[in-house]
Design an enzyme around this catalytic site. Structure first.
Site, mmCIF file in Angstrom:
data_model
loop_
_atom_site.group_PDB
_atom_site.id
_atom_site.type_symbol
_atom_site.label_atom_id
_atom_site.label_comp_id
_atom_site.label_asym_id
_atom_site.label_seq_id
_atom_site.Cartn_x
_atom_site.Cartn_y
_atom_site.Cartn_z
ATOM 1 N N THR A 1 -0.091 1.143 6.839
ATOM 2 C CA THR A 1 0.021 0.004 5.932
ATOM 3 C C THR A 1 0.196 -1.256 6.756
ATOM 4 O OG1 THR A 1 1.265 -1.045 4.145
ATOM 5 C CG2 THR A 1 2.523 0.378 5.648
ATOM 6 N N GLY A 2 -0.419 -2.329 6.318
ATOM 7 C CA GLY A 2 -0.289 -3.571 7.072
ATOM 8 C C GLY A 2 -1.528 -4.420 6.907
ATOM 9 N N ASP B 1 -8.180 -1.567 5.668
ATOM 10 C CA ASP B 1 -8.184 -0.337 6.471
ATOM 11 C C ASP B 1 -7.918 0.930 5.666
ATOM 12 O OD1 ASP B 1 -5.561 -1.413 6.059
ATOM 13 O OD2 ASP B 1 -4.798 0.107 7.430
ATOM 14 N N THR C 1 0.841 -1.198 0.000
ATOM 15 C CA THR C 1 0.000 0.000 0.000
ATOM 16 C C THR C 1 0.875 1.247 0.000
ATOM 17 O OG1 THR C 1 -1.836 -1.055 1.125
ATOM 18 C CG2 THR C 1 -1.562 1.297 1.532
#
Ligand code: ASP
Length: 358
Positions: free
Chosen positions: A274-275, A254, A223
């Protein structure tokens, strides 16, 4: 002056790197600048060729420079975020726009969001398939609609009504992502069989009940995001993504969720995350950082590190970039690496990828 401190964090065998860059005392009256990320994950030097590393660094620097030019010439934080993210959306190295990861059905479904710190206006889109720059469409939702979030077909009709450039979904798809999808499918099917015993198949329930296997170490989040502070002292944050490889059933992470993957409030900070999106939504990562600063009076570094620790405590991985009105930047992550960088008018300039490199 740049000061880089890194702390190993315990738990889950991961480490938490905090990349702390305090603003220079000799800054000009109106500091401005931005930070960007291009995803976190199992990004280690031993597995990256020098050419690939150079390409990632050049792409991050180009995004920083594009955003910085906007700010330097008096543009808004929002303009800078859009300029930086659009470049990253066009670059197939990252999981956003062209080069986004593929869904289970082999297409790209894109999510993006933008938020302004001055009055907390925000716009987001999810599951769009034909809009070349999803971040620009998110901005249009903010600026040209009474809404905050539009999804799928409706978002695309809104884009058409504004004359947005429409591209075939194939424009976003790359061979690298096709191979990644095939590997992910094989892994997920093997994991589902292992979880359910011989003869089990990867049903939707299986997929979501084995997150640690389904989202294993080979998956690097790609992302992209940016946070910016303009000459007027306004903050903005943005994020754009293809989500997760092999996603199904209209899954949304998210990145387009205001408060989870993105938040901006001039009173505290701008955050882009990000994740592993499911965890970031459950923690409400971006808003929790702002709330900790507002209510517990924590520094951006303490608040951002605490939010990532909260994600880690649930079993999630990823990172954030967070920026205050004073120009303080925190970039904590609990993965081996995170593509990241910053450029500020007080001379701070940095691009980094790995957690353990100087
Ligand atoms: N956070 C994104 C999502 O879960 C993925 C990423 O950061 O790469 O959709």
């Amino acid at each position: 002056m740049i000061r880089l401190t890194r702390r190993a964090a315990l738990g889950l065998g991961l480490f938490l790197a905090v990349f702390t860059v305090p603003p220079s005392a000799a800054k000009e009256a109106a500091p401005f600048g931005l930070a960007v990320h291009g995803g976190a994950g199992v990004i280690v030097r031993a597995e990256m060729t020098p050419d690939a590393e150079a390409a990632y660094r050049a792409a991050l620097q180009a995004a920083l420079d594009a955003g910085y030019r906007v700010l330097e010439t008096g543009g808004s934080a929002t303009d800078a975020v859009i300029a930086a993210i659009q470049l990253l959306e066009d670059n197939p190295l990252f999981n956003a726009g062209k080069g986004a990861v593929l869904t289970h059905d082999g297409i790209c479904e894109l999510d993006a969001s933008i938020m302004e710190g001055r009055d907390r206006r925000a716009g987001a889109v999810a599951g769009v398939r034909y809009t070349r720059h999803p971040i620009a469409l998110a901005r249009a939702v903010m600026d040209q609609s009474p809404h905050v979030m539009l999804v799928g077909e409706g978002a695309e009709r809104f884009a058409d009504s504004l004359g947005f450039e429409r591209v075939p979904n194939e424009y976003f798809q790359t061979e690298r992502r096709r191979q990644q999808l095939e590997r992910a499918k094989q892994r997920d099917e093997a994991a589902a069989r292992a979880a359910g015993g011989p003869g089990a198949h990867a049903s939707s329930a299986d997929e979501f009940s084995i997150p640690d296997l389904a989202f294993d170490a080979e998956r690097k989040w790609g992302t992209v995001g940016a946070v910016a502070l303009d000459r007027s002292g306004n903050l903005a944050a943005g994020a754009s993504t293809g989500g997760m490889t092999n996603k199904r059933f209209g899954r949304v992470g998210d990145s387009p969720i205001i408060g989870a993957g993105n938040y901006a409030d001039n009173r505290t900070c701008a955050v882009s995350a990000t994740g592993h999106g499911e965890y970031f939504i459950r923690v409400g990562v971006a808003h929790s950082i702002a709330a900790r600063m507002a209510h517990a009076k924590e520094s951006v570094h303490t608040a951002a590190a605490a939010a990532i620790a909260d994600v880690a405590a649930l079993g999630g991985t990823g990172g954030v970039i967070a920026l205050t009105r004073e120009g303080a930047v925190a970039m904590p992550f609990n993965t081996p690496g995170m593509y990241r960088g910053l450029r500020f008018s007080d001379g701070r300039s940095q691009v980094d990828i790995f957690g353990a490199s100087p």
